[in-house]
Scaffold this motif. Structure first.
Motif, PDB file in Angstrom:
ATOM      1  N   MET A   1       0.844  -1.198   0.000  1.00 11.26           N
ATOM      2  CA  MET A   1       0.000   0.000   0.000  1.00 11.26           C
ATOM      3  C   MET A   1       0.883   1.253   0.000  1.00 11.26           C
ATOM      4  O   MET A   1       1.929   1.288   0.640  1.00 11.26           O
ATOM      5  CB  MET A   1      -0.911   0.012   1.222  1.00 11.26           C
ATOM      6  N   THR A   2       0.469   2.284  -0.742  1.00 14.30           N
ATOM      7  CA  THR A   2       1.214   3.529  -0.803  1.00 14.30           C
ATOM      8  C   THR A   2       1.242   4.201   0.556  1.00 14.30           C
ATOM      9  O   THR A   2       0.216   4.360   1.211  1.00 14.30           O
ATOM     10  CB  THR A   2       0.570   4.472  -1.836  1.00 14.30           C
ATOM     11  N   THR A   3       2.413   4.631   0.995  1.00 13.91           N
ATOM     12  CA  THR A   3       2.570   5.251   2.300  1.00 13.91           C
ATOM     13  C   THR A   3       2.322   6.760   2.210  1.00 13.91           C
ATOM     14  O   THR A   3       2.406   7.358   1.125  1.00 13.91           O
ATOM     15  CB  THR A   3       3.978   5.021   2.848  1.00 13.91           C
ATOM     16  N   PRO A   4       2.037   7.414   3.348  1.00 11.66           N
ATOM     17  CA  PRO A   4       1.901   8.875   3.329  1.00 11.66           C
ATOM     18  C   PRO A   4       3.134   9.576   2.765  1.00 11.66           C
ATOM     19  O   PRO A   4       3.001  10.547   2.015  1.00 11.66           O
ATOM     20  CB  PRO A   4       1.677   9.216   4.805  1.00 11.66           C
ATOM     21  N   ARG A   5       4.325   9.082   3.087  1.00  4.78           N
ATOM     22  CA  ARG A   5       5.542   9.709   2.563  1.00  4.78           C
ATOM     23  C   ARG A   5       5.604   9.576   1.045  1.00  4.78           C
ATOM     24  O   ARG A   5       5.979  10.528   0.330  1.00  4.78           O
ATOM     25  CB  ARG A   5       6.772   9.070   3.205  1.00  4.78           C
ATOM     26  N   GLU A   6       5.232   8.435   0.527  1.00  2.00           N
ATOM     27  CA  GLU A   6       5.257   8.250  -0.929  1.00  2.00           C
ATOM     28  C   GLU A   6       4.256   9.166  -1.620  1.00  2.00           C
ATOM     29  O   GLU A   6       4.537   9.711  -2.699  1.00  2.00           O
ATOM     30  CB  GLU A   6       4.982   6.782  -1.272  1.00  2.00           C
ATOM     31  N   VAL A   7       3.102   9.346  -0.991  1.00  2.00           N
ATOM     32  CA  VAL A   7       2.108  10.260  -1.568  1.00  2.00           C
ATOM     33  C   VAL A   7       2.631  11.693  -1.558  1.00  2.00           C
ATOM     34  O   VAL A   7       2.491  12.432  -2.540  1.00  2.00           O
ATOM     35  CB  VAL A   7       0.774  10.161  -0.812  1.00  2.00           C
ATOM     36  N   PHE A   8       3.260  12.095  -0.451  1.00  2.00           N
ATOM     37  CA  PHE A   8       3.834  13.435  -0.388  1.00  2.00           C
ATOM     38  C   PHE A   8       4.895  13.618  -1.472  1.00  2.00           C
ATOM     39  O   PHE A   8       4.949  14.666  -2.139  1.00  2.00           O
ATOM     40  CB  PHE A   8       4.447  13.696   0.990  1.00  2.00           C
ATOM     41  N   ASP A   9       5.750  12.617  -1.648  1.00  2.00           N
ATOM     42  CA  ASP A   9       6.796  12.715  -2.675  1.00  2.00           C
ATOM     43  C   ASP A   9       6.180  12.847  -4.066  1.00  2.00           C
ATOM     44  O   ASP A   9       6.657  13.644  -4.895  1.00  2.00           O
ATOM     45  CB  ASP A   9       7.699  11.479  -2.623  1.00  2.00           C
ATOM     46  N   GLU A  10       5.130  12.102  -4.330  1.00  2.00           N
ATOM     47  CA  GLU A  10       4.483  12.180  -5.642  1.00  2.00           C
ATOM     48  C   GLU A  10       3.829  13.547  -5.840  1.00  2.00           C
ATOM     49  O   GLU A  10       3.873  14.126  -6.926  1.00  2.00           O
ATOM     50  CB  GLU A  10       3.446  11.066  -5.775  1.00  2.00           C
ATOM     51  N   LEU A  11       3.237  14.072  -4.776  1.00  2.00           N
ATOM     52  CA  LEU A  11       2.652  15.410  -4.833  1.00  2.00           C
ATOM     53  C   LEU A  11       3.729  16.449  -5.129  1.00  2.00           C
ATOM     54  O   LEU A  11       3.545  17.338  -5.984  1.00  2.00           O
ATOM     55  CB  LEU A  11       1.963  15.712  -3.502  1.00  2.00           C
ATOM     56  N   SER A  12       4.850  16.341  -4.462  1.00  2.00           N
ATOM     57  CA  SER A  12       5.958  17.285  -4.666  1.00  2.00           C
ATOM     58  C   SER A  12       6.487  17.219  -6.091  1.00  2.00           C
ATOM     59  O   SER A  12       6.742  18.247  -6.727  1.00  2.00           O
ATOM     60  CB  SER A  12       7.092  16.988  -3.680  1.00  2.00           C
ATOM     61  N   GLU A  13       6.658  16.005  -6.587  1.00  2.00           N
ATOM     62  CA  GLU A  13       7.172  15.840  -7.948  1.00  2.00           C
ATOM     63  C   GLU A  13       6.212  16.425  -8.976  1.00  2.00           C
ATOM     64  O   GLU A  13       6.627  17.049  -9.953  1.00  2.00           O
ATOM     65  CB  GLU A  13       7.420  14.359  -8.228  1.00  2.00           C
TER      66      GLU A  13
END
Length: 293
Positions: A1-13
């Motif tokens: 499952m996608t983690t909160p940190r991974e979602v933040f990184d994708e948002l930033s990118e």
């Protein structure tokens, strides 16, 4: 499952690449996005389609994120990110370097709730928008409702949570001469949203700082205090509003988020993301604040 940190990184990118339309897929259908310090009054958007209608196309800037610091919390769905946005306002050609702090609640790989605090003053200045911003405060009014009773605390007064509570409630109780005792002899306190603010490095610096409250007749109450305990046992992050008056002003309400590191019952580091724009607007000091940018 996608983690909160991974979602933040994708948002930033996505923001860095300017892929504004792709960003909405990161939000749940019923996502809530709040901007507690957005001028002239806070905003709250509910639902992915509402976000698309209000933010489709993004803003006319080019920027990237830097100095990202992620705080995991004891709630596995929640992270809090501190970071800088460095870029250029394309309409004016002016550069900016602004600090931000963002709380993300990620559920089933999607953003369910976001509370975003940005340095609106410096960003608006880069976009040559200070004159319009000043005018917007002339007609905007934030709803003022009675402050609920202060809840009884069960926190150890020397714990990070307990120290945070003593700090904000000490301001509300007007204990200006006692507040510096909550800080270590050598400390590090910054106000990232206030241009030109000096780092307060000693307890004596804090003692002088808190004289402002008495000198300017600050009369605040605390409301909506939420303290997030992080995975670092020394660090807590608190969101809260001050409501009251200053220097004979009309009653007003401002939202804040502070990041405190407490060691041996004393504050050794604090980043205080306060809404200086709202305070300046309420006390008739906007031009004075604008001059600092």
């Amino acid at each position: 499952m996608t983690t909160p940190r991974e979602v933040f990184d994708e948002l930033s990118e996505g923001i860095t690449a300017g892929r504004w339309e792709d960003l909405f897929a990161l939000y749940a259908e019923d996502a809530v996005v709040e901007n507690p310090q957005r001028p002239p009054v806070p905003t709250r958007f509910e639902g992915r389609e509402t976000l698309r209608k209000n933010f489709g196309g993004g803003i006319n800037v080019r920027m990237s994120r830097a100095d990202v610091l992620i705080h995991g919390t004891t709630d596995p769905e929640v992270i809090i990110a501190e970071y800088r946005n460095v870029g250029e306002a394309l309409d004016t050609g002016k550069s900016f370097d602004i600090t931000n702090i963002q709380l993300l609640r990620v559920r089933d790989g999607l953003i369910a709730h976001s509370r975003d605090y940005h340095d609106y003053l410096r960003l608006t200045a880069a976009r040559d928008g200070l004159e319009d911003l000043e005018k917007s405060y002339e007609t905007a009014e934030r709803e003022i409702t009675p402050v609920p009773p202060r809840p009884v605390s069960a926190a150890d007064p020397r714990s990070p949570r307990g120290v945070f509570e003593r700090l904000v409630h000490g301001v509300a109780d007007g204990k200006w001469g006692e507040l510096s005792a909550l800080y270590a002899e050598e400390t590090h306190v910054t106000h990232p949203f206030l241009p030109g603010a000096k780092t307060l490095a000693t307890r004596e610096d804090l003692h002088e700082h808190f004289k402002f409250g008495e000198q300017h007749e600050v009369r605040f109450q605390v409301r909506d205090l939420v303290i997030h305990e992080t995975l670092d046992p020394e660090v807590v992050i608190g969101e809260f509003d001050y409501q009251g008056t200053a220097g004979g002003s009309p009653e007003f309400r401002v939202s804040n988020i502070f990041v405190l590191r407490v060691r041996d019952g004393l504050i050794v580091k604090s980043r205080d993301y306060a809404d200086h724009l709202a305070v300046a607007a309420a006390t008739g000091r906007l031009k004075e604040l604008f001059a600092l940018v």
